[in-house]
Every structure is written in structure tokens, then in C-alpha cells.
Design a protein around this motif. Structure first.
Motif, PDB file in Angstrom:
ATOM      1  N   LEU A  54      -6.818   0.072  -3.079  1.00 16.57           N
ATOM      2  CA  LEU A  54      -5.590   0.931  -2.078  1.00 16.57           C
ATOM      3  C   LEU A  54      -7.198   1.926  -2.289  1.00 16.57           C
ATOM      4  O   LEU A  54      -7.468   2.506  -3.000  1.00 16.57           O
ATOM      5  CB  LEU A  54      -4.545   1.357  -3.118  1.00 16.57           C
ATOM      6  N   ASP A  55      -6.640   2.805  -0.773  1.00 23.59           N
ATOM      7  CA  ASP A  55      -7.080   4.120  -1.161  1.00 23.59           C
ATOM      8  C   ASP A  55      -5.762   4.900  -0.963  1.00 23.59           C
ATOM      9  O   ASP A  55      -5.067   5.036  -0.049  1.00 23.59           O
ATOM     10  CB  ASP A  55      -7.831   4.757   0.522  1.00 23.59           C
ATOM     11  N   ALA A  56      -5.482   5.323  -1.979  1.00 22.19           N
ATOM     12  CA  ALA A  56      -4.803   6.806  -2.599  1.00 22.19           C
ATOM     13  C   ALA A  56      -4.387   7.627  -1.600  1.00 22.19           C
ATOM     14  O   ALA A  56      -3.017   7.728  -1.567  1.00 22.19           O
ATOM     15  CB  ALA A  56      -4.334   7.214  -4.159  1.00 22.19           C
ATOM     16  N   TYR A  57      -5.135   8.315  -0.984  1.00 26.88           N
ATOM     17  CA  TYR A  57      -5.210   8.873  -0.380  1.00 26.88           C
ATOM     18  C   TYR A  57      -4.398   9.013   0.814  1.00 26.88           C
ATOM     19  O   TYR A  57      -3.545   9.903   1.076  1.00 26.88           O
ATOM     20  CB  TYR A  57      -6.763  10.564  -0.246  1.00 26.88           C
ATOM     21  N   PRO A 109      -2.312  -0.665  -6.697  1.00 30.64           N
ATOM     22  CA  PRO A 109      -3.480  -0.705  -7.282  1.00 30.64           C
ATOM     23  C   PRO A 109      -4.373  -1.542  -5.935  1.00 30.64           C
ATOM     24  O   PRO A 109      -5.649  -1.318  -5.504  1.00 30.64           O
ATOM     25  CB  PRO A 109      -4.039  -0.261  -7.970  1.00 30.64           C
ATOM     26  N   LEU A 110      -4.158  -2.679  -6.336  1.00 28.08           N
ATOM     27  CA  LEU A 110      -4.774  -3.590  -5.752  1.00 28.08           C
ATOM     28  C   LEU A 110      -4.069  -4.654  -5.422  1.00 28.08           C
ATOM     29  O   LEU A 110      -2.704  -5.620  -5.990  1.00 28.08           O
ATOM     30  CB  LEU A 110      -5.692  -4.748  -6.583  1.00 28.08           C
ATOM     31  N   ALA A 120       0.498  -1.425  -0.215  1.00 24.68           N
ATOM     32  CA  ALA A 120       0.036  -0.136   0.126  1.00 24.68           C
ATOM     33  C   ALA A 120       0.740   1.163   0.042  1.00 24.68           C
ATOM     34  O   ALA A 120       0.266   2.102  -0.248  1.00 24.68           O
ATOM     35  CB  ALA A 120      -0.702   0.059   1.428  1.00 24.68           C
ATOM     36  N   ARG A 121       1.944   1.049   0.615  1.00 21.52           N
ATOM     37  CA  ARG A 121       2.989   2.763   0.488  1.00 21.52           C
ATOM     38  C   ARG A 121       3.427   2.924  -0.547  1.00 21.52           C
ATOM     39  O   ARG A 121       3.469   4.218  -0.910  1.00 21.52           O
ATOM     40  CB  ARG A 121       3.299   2.122   1.863  1.00 21.52           C
TER      41      ARG A 121
END
Length: 193
Positions: free
Chosen positions: A158-161, A137-138, A132-133
Motif C-alpha cells: 500500500l502507498d498509504a498517501y 497494507p499488503l 487499498a481504499r
């Protein structure tokens, strides 16, 4: 030619030191924050599920112009402050122009870990946070039972924010249905037969 045993490796390593290792030895480790992590050889059922899942993902339509799907290939997550790479069981990544080039985190679209009871904590905590870091995306986690049957497949998006994953779907069979990056259904039975 004698091959250096993995036990003789230093506890920490730079990217340059890793690149100088013989391939057979390099395949036995990952490097996380500069620290050497010895990877156990998985059970044949684990590898078979990963290989079949990679083949199935490769056959599905995609929202990308060109993808590649590989098993057991190094993905550099970051180089600073300390070199870190992982070797996901399956990685789906954008096509690279240079032949022989390995994907980096920015190229990676989906990573998959096939998780047995002994690796579940690392797959659901450490690797999940690291993937995630770097903005992959998945993330799919195939959770295996004691007899190497698929209990469930966790689909994290992924919660990009926030740079963290949110559980999007819990697939308990009989089919993994994907609607992001690759589109389609993969029956569990095709992965475990």
C-alpha cells in the motif's frame, strides 16, 4: 427446513438484512456497495492452495505482537455510504479481544486472493482498489494457470498517501519470499502438492 435459493435474494442488501440470512446462504454471496454478488464455488485446488498458504503464513514470524490467519471469512470494508464486505481467500489480521468477532478492514494486515483465469480481472481491479481504499497494507494475488498450477504471486504494498497499491514484487517461484508483516519463505510446491 427449506433453504432459500440464492436466486431469490434481492439485488441490493443492507448489513442488517445480510446478518439475518441463514449461514449457508450468506456464504454464497458478498455485498459490494449494497449490491449482492453471488460467489461461485471454487475448484478444490483453489481451496487447497488457500488453506495451505494460510497455514504457512501462520507459521512464519511476524512484526506484529499477535496475528490470526483465516480462510474464507467476511471482512467488512465499509458501512457507509453503502455496506460492503468481501470474503478474501486468506486474511491475516490483528488478534481481536472478543471471541467469535470477525475482522474488519482496520484489523486486516494482509489479504490474499487466489485468482483463476475467470476471476483475474476482478481480483486485479475491483478488489485491489477496494482493499487499498480501506488501507490494508499488503495484498497478494496468487495467479493460477489453466491446470491450477501457480504461475506467479503478485505482491502489492500500500502507498498509504495515495491509497493505492504498488507492485512490490512478482514471485515466479520456486519460493514466495515475504519481508513485510510476516517474514520468511514459502515454497510454491508446498502450496500445490
Amino acid at each position: 427446513m427449506t433453504i432459500q435459493p440464492v436466486e431469490s435474494l434481492p439485488h441490493s442488501m443492507t448489513e442488517e438484512q445480510y446478518r439475518q440470512l441463514p449461514e449457508a446462504l450468506a456464504r454464497e454471496i458478498e455485498v459490494v456497495h449494497g449490491h449482492v454478488i453471488v460467489c461461485e464455488s471454487p475448484a478444490p485446488e483453489h481451496n487447497r492452495i488457500a488453506r495451505r498458504l494460510a497455514g504457512a503464513l501462520e507459521e512464519l514470524p511476524t512484526t506484529e505482537p499477535c496475528i490470526r490467519v483465516e480462510t474464507d471469512i467476511d471482512v467488512v470494508l465499509w458501512r457507509v455510504p453503502k455496506f460492503t464486505f468481501r470474503r478474501p481467500d486468506v486474511v491475516v489480521y490483528r488478534c481481536l479481544e472478543e471471541r467469535g468477532a470477525k475482522p474488519e478492514a482496520a484489523d486486516s494486515l494482509i489479504v490474499v486472493e487466489v485468482s483463476s483465469p475467470s476471476t483475474a480481472e476482478e481480483d486485479l481491479l475491483d478488489k485491489k482498489a477496494q482493499y487499498a481504499r480501506v488501507g490494508i497494507p499488503l495484498y497478494l494475488v496468487v495467479v493460477l494457470g489453466a491446470k491450477y498450477e501457480i504461475d506467479e504471486i503478485l505482491e502489492f504494498r500500500l502507498d498509504a498517501y495515495a491509497r493505492e497499491y504498488r507492485l512490490h514484487a512478482l514471485h515466479r517461484g520456486p519460493t514466495l519470499t515475504l519481508e513485510h508483516i510476516v517474514i520468511g519463505d514459502i515454497p510454491f510446491e508446498t502450496l500445490t502438492r
